[in-house]
Design an enzyme around this catalytic site. Sequence first.
Site, PDB file in Angstrom:
ATOM      1  N   ASP A   1      93.152  33.672  65.944  1.00  0.00           N
ATOM      2  CA  ASP A   1      93.437  35.097  65.779  1.00  0.00           C
ATOM      3  C   ASP A   1      93.172  35.772  67.126  1.00  0.00           C
ATOM      4  OD1 ASP A   1      93.317  37.816  65.203  1.00  0.00           O
ATOM      5  OD2 ASP A   1      92.469  37.491  63.206  1.00  0.00           O
ATOM      6  N   HIS A   2      94.243  36.194  67.774  1.00  0.00           N
ATOM      7  CA  HIS A   2      94.112  36.719  69.136  1.00  0.00           C
ATOM      8  C   HIS A   2      93.439  38.092  69.172  1.00  0.00           C
ATOM      9  CE1 HIS A   2      94.595  36.350  73.290  1.00  0.00           C
ATOM     10  NE2 HIS A   2      95.895  36.201  73.414  1.00  0.00           N
ATOM     11  N   ARG A   3      93.203  38.688  67.975  1.00  0.00           N
ATOM     12  CA  ARG A   3      92.499  39.971  67.980  1.00  0.00           C
ATOM     13  C   ARG A   3      91.059  39.789  68.448  1.00  0.00           C
ATOM     14  NH1 ARG A   3      93.310  41.860  61.930  1.00  0.00           N
ATOM     15  NH2 ARG A   3      92.927  39.639  61.707  1.00  0.00           N
TER      16      ARG A   3
END
Length: 431
Positions: free
Chosen positions: A401-403
């Site tokens: 999850d690149h968040r």
Amino acid sequence: MIEDVKLPEISENVESGVVTGVLVKEGDFVEKDSPLVELETEKATFEVPSPVAGKVVEISVNEEDEVQVGQVIVKLDTEAEQAPPEPERATDVETIEEPKAKEQTPPPAQEEVKAVKAEQERPPQETKTLPAKAVSAAPAVRQLARELGIDISRVSGSQPGGRISAEDVKNHAKGLIASGGPTGGGRISKPLPDFTRWGRVERQPMTVTRRKIAETLTYAWSNIPHVTQHDQTDITELERFRAEYAQRIEQAGGKLTVTSILLKVVASALKAFPNFNASVDAQSNEIIFKKYYHVGVAVDTDRGLLVPVIRDADKKSILQLSVELTDLAEKARNNKLTPEQMTGGNFTISNLGGIGGTGFSPIIYWPQVAILGVSRASRQAAYVNGELRPRLALPLSLSYDHRIIDGAESVRFVRWIAQRLEQPFLLAIEE
Ligand code: CAO
């Protein structure tokens, strides 16, 4: 005395299920806790055990019926005497018409009851399924929602007590179409062309499990900005270790595989990289760091992908993990997993290497933030200390999850795992 056996409480927010198998027939004598019907709900498939012993005098449901909690499933004569077994029983079994019912082994009833209780006590944010709420709606309205591919728990009810009407479902569908968003069930609300213009087709309803998979994956895919980091690791030494200890683990009832070893390595990696053992609360803009290490393993079954969870993988030995994984994978394939056994994972391993493939991009199981895909190990020539040698290379594909996880950290995480697989002794030193 004739006793109505009703569908008991299943778990929190689950009010109904679809009958996927009737496991008894009229005239059968059932023991207490022996399975009556197989039921598929949004969360799991399981067998409904008989609360008492008795003779089946009436079956009130058919396969594919949606049954509500409290609805009568079968009627039992609890005073009927069980007929003595036929002397030629072995021949009867061979000619039996309903092998599925006879093949069922009695369920671990106590375990299931415990699992349902645990499921009821479990805080909703720990579930890997989408958040659900108590839904009040007539069966026809639920059917309409299903046909439109809408998750009824997301519809607001306009009737007294929040009850959902057909109009509410249609309005919800219109809203989704207007916003261009996907509906539940993973279906896009754009109408399909008429395929019969080009050839013969056959329509089949999605099973509850398939709809749930579609819904969960669509939600994850549309809400998590995914990136997949690929790497590979040299497991030549690990294969030697695996061959050496395979028999010992087999004697304990397990199978020593790349996946069971990975469970141990991943649990340690999650401790070293807390961002991977977290969930994102997008509503409060917080990151939830978990202080326990439950790891899910994707299992390929006839009904589709199921993900049983190994609890506290960090506290277990590779031997224990191998035995538990063998047991859970078998339960998954035999439809014996309880809802509790499929919830609460922090991270997932998806090993497709037993089947094949050189790499893939796995979809993260929301609310988790990463998943490790494993593809088929292959022999490759590699330079070791300046000499060209045959080595066994295992491809790893980490979706994250690149968040909350940056690219550099993903490389460090997957390299950390790769190094422990390359040098199994390293893990032993660190533990
Ligand atoms: N490369 C090469 N061989 C592999 C391998 C890999 N990555 N992974 C497993 N194998 C081999 C095993 O060693 C075993 O061989 P032997 O019988 O000769 O020892 C064989 O393949 C079968 O392995 P297994 O399936 O019994 O055991 P496992 O612990 O590796 O895997 C499980 C267990 C449950 C993960 C697996 O059976 C499975 O269902 N995989 C599919 C998962 C899936 O569908 N993922 C898709 C999710 S979509 O994101």
